[in-house]
Design a protein around this motif. Structure first.
Motif, PDB file in Angstrom:
ATOM      1  N   LEU A 108      17.489 -35.883 -15.818  1.00  0.00           N
ATOM      2  CA  LEU A 108      17.380 -34.445 -15.530  1.00  0.00           C
ATOM      3  C   LEU A 108      18.406 -34.005 -14.488  1.00  0.00           C
ATOM      4  O   LEU A 108      19.052 -32.977 -14.618  1.00  0.00           O
ATOM      5  N   ASN A 109      18.555 -34.850 -13.459  1.00  0.00           N
ATOM      6  CA  ASN A 109      19.498 -34.517 -12.394  1.00  0.00           C
ATOM      7  C   ASN A 109      20.933 -34.551 -12.864  1.00  0.00           C
ATOM      8  O   ASN A 109      21.726 -33.668 -12.563  1.00  0.00           O
ATOM      9  N   TRP A 110      21.264 -35.585 -13.594  1.00  0.00           N
ATOM     10  CA  TRP A 110      22.635 -35.710 -14.085  1.00  0.00           C
ATOM     11  C   TRP A 110      22.972 -34.579 -15.055  1.00  0.00           C
ATOM     12  O   TRP A 110      24.080 -34.041 -15.047  1.00  0.00           O
ATOM     13  N   ALA A 111      22.010 -34.263 -15.884  1.00  0.00           N
ATOM     14  CA  ALA A 111      22.269 -33.187 -16.868  1.00  0.00           C
ATOM     15  C   ALA A 111      22.620 -31.892 -16.135  1.00  0.00           C
ATOM     16  O   ALA A 111      23.574 -31.196 -16.484  1.00  0.00           O
ATOM     17  N   ARG A 112      21.859 -31.596 -15.088  1.00  0.00           N
ATOM     18  CA  ARG A 112      22.150 -30.370 -14.328  1.00  0.00           C
ATOM     19  C   ARG A 112      23.551 -30.401 -13.741  1.00  0.00           C
ATOM     20  O   ARG A 112      24.304 -29.441 -13.812  1.00  0.00           O
ATOM     21  N   LYS A 113      23.880 -31.546 -13.140  1.00  0.00           N
ATOM     22  CA  LYS A 113      25.193 -31.646 -12.480  1.00  0.00           C
ATOM     23  C   LYS A 113      26.323 -31.487 -13.480  1.00  0.00           C
ATOM     24  O   LYS A 113      27.323 -30.817 -13.228  1.00  0.00           O
ATOM     25  N   LEU A 114      26.170 -32.137 -14.608  1.00  0.00           N
ATOM     26  CA  LEU A 114      27.246 -32.071 -15.617  1.00  0.00           C
ATOM     27  C   LEU A 114      27.354 -30.677 -16.217  1.00  0.00           C
ATOM     28  O   LEU A 114      28.441 -30.182 -16.473  1.00  0.00           O
ATOM     29  N   ARG A 115      26.210 -30.045 -16.443  1.00  0.00           N
ATOM     30  CA  ARG A 115      26.247 -28.672 -16.986  1.00  0.00           C
ATOM     31  C   ARG A 115      26.912 -27.724 -15.990  1.00  0.00           C
ATOM     32  O   ARG A 115      27.650 -26.829 -16.385  1.00  0.00           O
ATOM     33  N   GLN A 116      26.641 -27.958 -14.715  1.00  0.00           N
ATOM     34  CA  GLN A 116      27.320 -27.129 -13.702  1.00  0.00           C
ATOM     35  C   GLN A 116      28.828 -27.289 -13.800  1.00  0.00           C
ATOM     36  O   GLN A 116      29.583 -26.391 -13.458  1.00  0.00           O
ATOM     37  N   LYS A 117      29.265 -28.447 -14.235  1.00  0.00           N
ATOM     38  CA  LYS A 117      30.695 -28.691 -14.399  1.00  0.00           C
ATOM     39  C   LYS A 117      31.216 -28.164 -15.730  1.00  0.00           C
ATOM     40  O   LYS A 117      32.379 -28.356 -16.086  1.00  0.00           O
ATOM     41  N   GLY A 118      30.330 -27.520 -16.509  1.00  0.00           N
ATOM     42  CA  GLY A 118      30.781 -26.914 -17.761  1.00  0.00           C
ATOM     43  C   GLY A 118      30.698 -27.858 -18.947  1.00  0.00           C
ATOM     44  O   GLY A 118      31.368 -27.652 -19.962  1.00  0.00           O
ATOM     45  N   ILE A 119      29.904 -28.917 -18.812  1.00  0.00           N
ATOM     46  CA  ILE A 119      29.792 -29.872 -19.923  1.00  0.00           C
ATOM     47  C   ILE A 119      28.473 -29.645 -20.655  1.00  0.00           C
ATOM     48  O   ILE A 119      27.429 -29.452 -20.025  1.00  0.00           O
ATOM     49  N   TRP A 120      28.547 -29.660 -21.970  1.00  0.00           N
ATOM     50  CA  TRP A 120      27.341 -29.476 -22.785  1.00  0.00           C
ATOM     51  C   TRP A 120      26.594 -30.808 -22.853  1.00  0.00           C
ATOM     52  O   TRP A 120      27.074 -31.756 -23.465  1.00  0.00           O
ATOM     53  N   VAL A 121      25.425 -30.834 -22.245  1.00  0.00           N
ATOM     54  CA  VAL A 121      24.596 -32.052 -22.230  1.00  0.00           C
ATOM     55  C   VAL A 121      23.258 -31.758 -22.906  1.00  0.00           C
ATOM     56  O   VAL A 121      22.651 -30.722 -22.666  1.00  0.00           O
ATOM     57  N   GLU A 122      22.840 -32.665 -23.769  1.00  0.00           N
ATOM     58  CA  GLU A 122      21.533 -32.550 -24.421  1.00  0.00           C
ATOM     59  C   GLU A 122      20.686 -33.750 -24.026  1.00  0.00           C
ATOM     60  O   GLU A 122      21.208 -34.756 -23.548  1.00  0.00           O
ATOM     61  N   MET A 123      19.405 -33.655 -24.285  1.00  0.00           N
ATOM     62  CA  MET A 123      18.555 -34.834 -24.070  1.00  0.00           C
ATOM     63  C   MET A 123      17.354 -34.784 -25.000  1.00  0.00           C
ATOM     64  O   MET A 123      17.065 -33.742 -25.583  1.00  0.00           O
ATOM     65  N   GLY A 124      16.695 -35.940 -25.141  1.00  0.00           N
ATOM     66  CA  GLY A 124      15.476 -35.959 -25.945  1.00  0.00           C
ATOM     67  C   GLY A 124      14.348 -35.375 -25.121  1.00  0.00           C
ATOM     68  O   GLY A 124      14.096 -35.824 -24.023  1.00  0.00           O
ATOM     69  N   TYR A 125      13.667 -34.384 -25.643  1.00  0.00           N
ATOM     70  CA  TYR A 125      12.615 -33.740 -24.861  1.00  0.00           C
ATOM     71  C   TYR A 125      11.250 -34.389 -25.052  1.00  0.00           C
ATOM     72  O   TYR A 125      10.363 -34.192 -24.259  1.00  0.00           O
ATOM     73  N   ASN A 126      11.057 -35.108 -26.140  1.00  0.00           N
ATOM     74  CA  ASN A 126       9.672 -35.522 -26.385  1.00  0.00           C
ATOM     75  C   ASN A 126       9.418 -37.020 -26.172  1.00  0.00           C
ATOM     76  O   ASN A 126       8.446 -37.545 -26.670  1.00  0.00           O
ATOM     77  N   ARG A 127      10.293 -37.632 -25.409  1.00  0.00           N
ATOM     78  CA  ARG A 127      10.047 -39.022 -24.988  1.00  0.00           C
ATOM     79  C   ARG A 127       9.694 -39.910 -26.177  1.00  0.00           C
ATOM     80  O   ARG A 127       8.803 -40.753 -26.095  1.00  0.00           O
ATOM     81  N   SER A 128      10.379 -39.727 -27.271  1.00  0.00           N
ATOM     82  CA  SER A 128      10.067 -40.537 -28.445  1.00  0.00           C
ATOM     83  C   SER A 128      10.864 -41.840 -28.397  1.00  0.00           C
ATOM     84  O   SER A 128      11.576 -42.109 -27.434  1.00  0.00           O
ATOM     85  N   SER A 129      10.784 -42.613 -29.456  1.00  0.00           N
ATOM     86  CA  SER A 129      11.449 -43.911 -29.488  1.00  0.00           C
ATOM     87  C   SER A 129      12.963 -43.740 -29.439  1.00  0.00           C
ATOM     88  O   SER A 129      13.487 -42.662 -29.734  1.00  0.00           O
ATOM     89  N   LEU A 130      13.642 -44.827 -29.091  1.00  0.00           N
ATOM     90  CA  LEU A 130      15.105 -44.787 -29.043  1.00  0.00           C
ATOM     91  C   LEU A 130      15.659 -44.376 -30.394  1.00  0.00           C
ATOM     92  O   LEU A 130      16.581 -43.570 -30.492  1.00  0.00           O
ATOM     93  N   LYS A 131      15.024 -44.904 -31.450  1.00  0.00           N
ATOM     94  CA  LYS A 131      15.531 -44.624 -32.794  1.00  0.00           C
ATOM     95  C   LYS A 131      15.504 -43.126 -33.070  1.00  0.00           C
ATOM     96  O   LYS A 131      16.480 -42.529 -33.542  1.00  0.00           O
ATOM     97  N   SER A 132      14.386 -42.497 -32.748  1.00  0.00           N
ATOM     98  CA  SER A 132      14.314 -41.073 -33.081  1.00  0.00           C
ATOM     99  C   SER A 132      15.204 -40.249 -32.150  1.00  0.00           C
ATOM    100  O   SER A 132      15.730 -39.214 -32.533  1.00  0.00           O
ATOM    101  N   GLN A 133      15.423 -40.727 -30.930  1.00  0.00           N
ATOM    102  CA  GLN A 133      16.351 -40.004 -30.054  1.00  0.00           C
ATOM    103  C   GLN A 133      17.797 -40.129 -30.561  1.00  0.00           C
ATOM    104  O   GLN A 133      18.573 -39.181 -30.496  1.00  0.00           O
ATOM    105  N   MET A 134      18.133 -41.329 -31.064  1.00  0.00           N
ATOM    106  CA  MET A 134      19.480 -41.522 -31.622  1.00  0.00           C
ATOM    107  C   MET A 134      19.666 -40.615 -32.845  1.00  0.00           C
ATOM    108  O   MET A 134      20.737 -40.063 -33.083  1.00  0.00           O
ATOM    109  N   ASN A 135      18.591 -40.494 -33.589  1.00  0.00           N
ATOM    110  CA  ASN A 135      18.599 -39.602 -34.748  1.00  0.00           C
ATOM    111  C   ASN A 135      18.924 -38.166 -34.363  1.00  0.00           C
ATOM    112  O   ASN A 135      19.718 -37.481 -34.997  1.00  0.00           O
ATOM    113  N   LYS A 136      18.264 -37.743 -33.305  1.00  0.00           N
ATOM    114  CA  LYS A 136      18.464 -36.384 -32.845  1.00  0.00           C
ATOM    115  C   LYS A 136      19.905 -36.201 -32.350  1.00  0.00           C
ATOM    116  O   LYS A 136      20.562 -35.198 -32.644  1.00  0.00           O
TER     117      LYS A 136
END
Ligand code: AMP
Length: 425
Positions: A338-366
């Protein structure tokens, strides 16, 4: 299920790319011409449109979304932009403001027409107005700006049609001649035109009914009735357009659907989009500001219909992609992420993350579906060793990278952007 209202549209991705492209292109060009943006109400007092567009026009007679507000005042969803711009201009007394000489606005208009291809009940326009200049150079500049927008969008085969509607000095003579002519042809006119030929005979030029169109072909032409001043003005406009290499065609029957126009009027027609082929229109309205209660101030403007323009543009490929997707697998990982995402977005970088704490496989899918360029996997085991896995989704190469939760912006992440094209190992 509740459906949207007929004649109204939803504009969704990826189509929105084209809308943004058109709007940004127009915005950049207009700003280079010195136009400043204004954003005005969508709802105005009904009287504004009655007095500007004219009571015997199609728009006012049939097409306005009008209602009585709770305080009993009649209000209307704007069917066009110029009336509102003029209202604001007068209300704020902008006569001597240098920025108010050239204004533009982009937004939706509302007309209750019969919906069909290229004709909607909510449609979008780009409007530009030059206010306070009565000379032909303003006409040339406004048409030049319009032409530049169409060229920048690579619209092919469009035609700029030009006419002059004269001024309050010469138009009455033409009106009289036209009434004379029409009074012998009443039988052939549609019911609307029969009614209007005495009140507002110019509207017959605007009628789409076949019989009326035929009658108009032999009608007197307004350009033969122009006073010397209007003639000179019109010739100079044409000279300027030629000097700039802007092609146009004379259309002596062009009157436009609104009553406020004087002198130069124009319309842009494009091939291949069906019956509704007018993609832009405009003209001078030298009397309008005075008629709406302001000081006499000449002006000229155009309106581009975005909906129709878009049917001439190819699809734009979806090329937006997040630079980084954070696959966060446990509480501690989420905290860091969460912290890194904020910092990078402040630098103008598009950062996404998995919101539902699912398995690695489903996060990779997303991450895959989002077409993310890199994924940083912060797993529990690696994290405890101060490491994480960074995967380049294009090359499929994974590297083990050092991380420290206390780091500001992780060193390897800040390098991703710089080395975006070459990073692979
Ligand atoms: P007008 O002031 O009626 O000439 O409108 C200017 C431009 O707006 C037209 O050339 C069209 O491109 C666009 N336009 C007008 N009415 C509609 C509509 N009902 N649906 C979509 N576009 C429209």
């Amino acid at each position: 299920m509740i459906q949207r209202v007929r004649g109204f549209r939803d504009i969704l991705p990826p189509d929105i790319n084209r809308w943004q492209y058109v709007e940004n292109t127009a915005r950049n060009i207009l700003e280079n011409y010195g136009f400043r943006e204004v954003r005005l109400p969508i709802l105005e007092r009904t009287e504004l449109f009655l007095r500007s567009i004219g009571e015997t026009t199609d728009i006012v007679e049939k097409e306005m979304y009008s209602f009585i507000d709770k305080d009993k005042s009649p209000v209307t969803l704007r069917p066009e932009a110029t009336a509102g711009v003029v209202r604001a201009f007068i209300q704020h007394g902008l006569y001597n403001q240098i920025w108010a000489k050239k204004l533009y606005t982009i937004g939706p208009m509302f007309r209750r027409e019969r919906p069909q291809r290229g004709r909607y009940r909510q449609f979008w326009q780009i409007n530009a107005e030059i206010i306070g200049y009565g000379g032909p150079l303003a006409d040339a500049e406004i048409i030049s700006a319009l032409d530049m927008i169409l060229k920048a969008l690579k619209i092919k085969g469009y035609e700029i049609q030009l006419n002059s509607l004269g001024c309050k000095g010469c138009r009455p003579y033409f009106k009289e001649a036209l009434m004379d002519y029409l009074s012998n042809k009443v039988e052939g006119l549609c019911p609307d035109c029969r009614r209007r030929q005495k009140l507002n005979p110019l509207r017959v030029f605007d009628c789409k009914v076949e019989g009326c169109r035929k009658i108009i072909l032999d009608a007197p032409r307004i350009i033969d009735y122009l006073c010397p001043d209007c003639q000179r003005h019109f010739i100079e406009v044409q000279d300027y357009l030629r000097q700039m290499g802007i092609e146009f065609k004379m259309n002596p029957y062009l009157v436009r659907g609104l009553d406020y126009y004087t002198r130069t009027t124009f319309e842009v027609i494009a091939p291949g989009i069906g019956a509704q082929n007018a993609i832009a229109g405009g003209g001078r309205y030298d009397e309008l500001i005075k008629e709406l209660g302001g000081r006499p101030t000449p002006a000229i403007g155009f309106a581009i219909g975005i909906d129709r323009l878009l049917s001439l543009l190819p699809d734009i490929e979806e090329n937006r992609r997040p630079l980084l997707f954070l696959a966060l697998l446990d509480d501690e990982g989420v905290k860091i992420g969460l912290n890194w995402a904020r910092k990078l977005r402040q630098k103008g970088i598009w950062v996404e993350m998995g919101y539902n704490r699912s398995s690695l496989k489903s996060q990779m899918n997303k991450a895959n579906k989002l077409n993310a360029r890199f994924v940083l996997i912060i797993g529990e085991e690696e994290r405890k060793k101060g490491r994480a896995i960074l995967r380049n989704m294009d090359t499929k190469v994974q590297v083990d990278v050092p991380i420290s939760p206390d780091e500001g912006i992780p060193s390897f992440l800040s390098q991703i952007k710089n080395k975006e094209e070459t990073w692979s190992s």
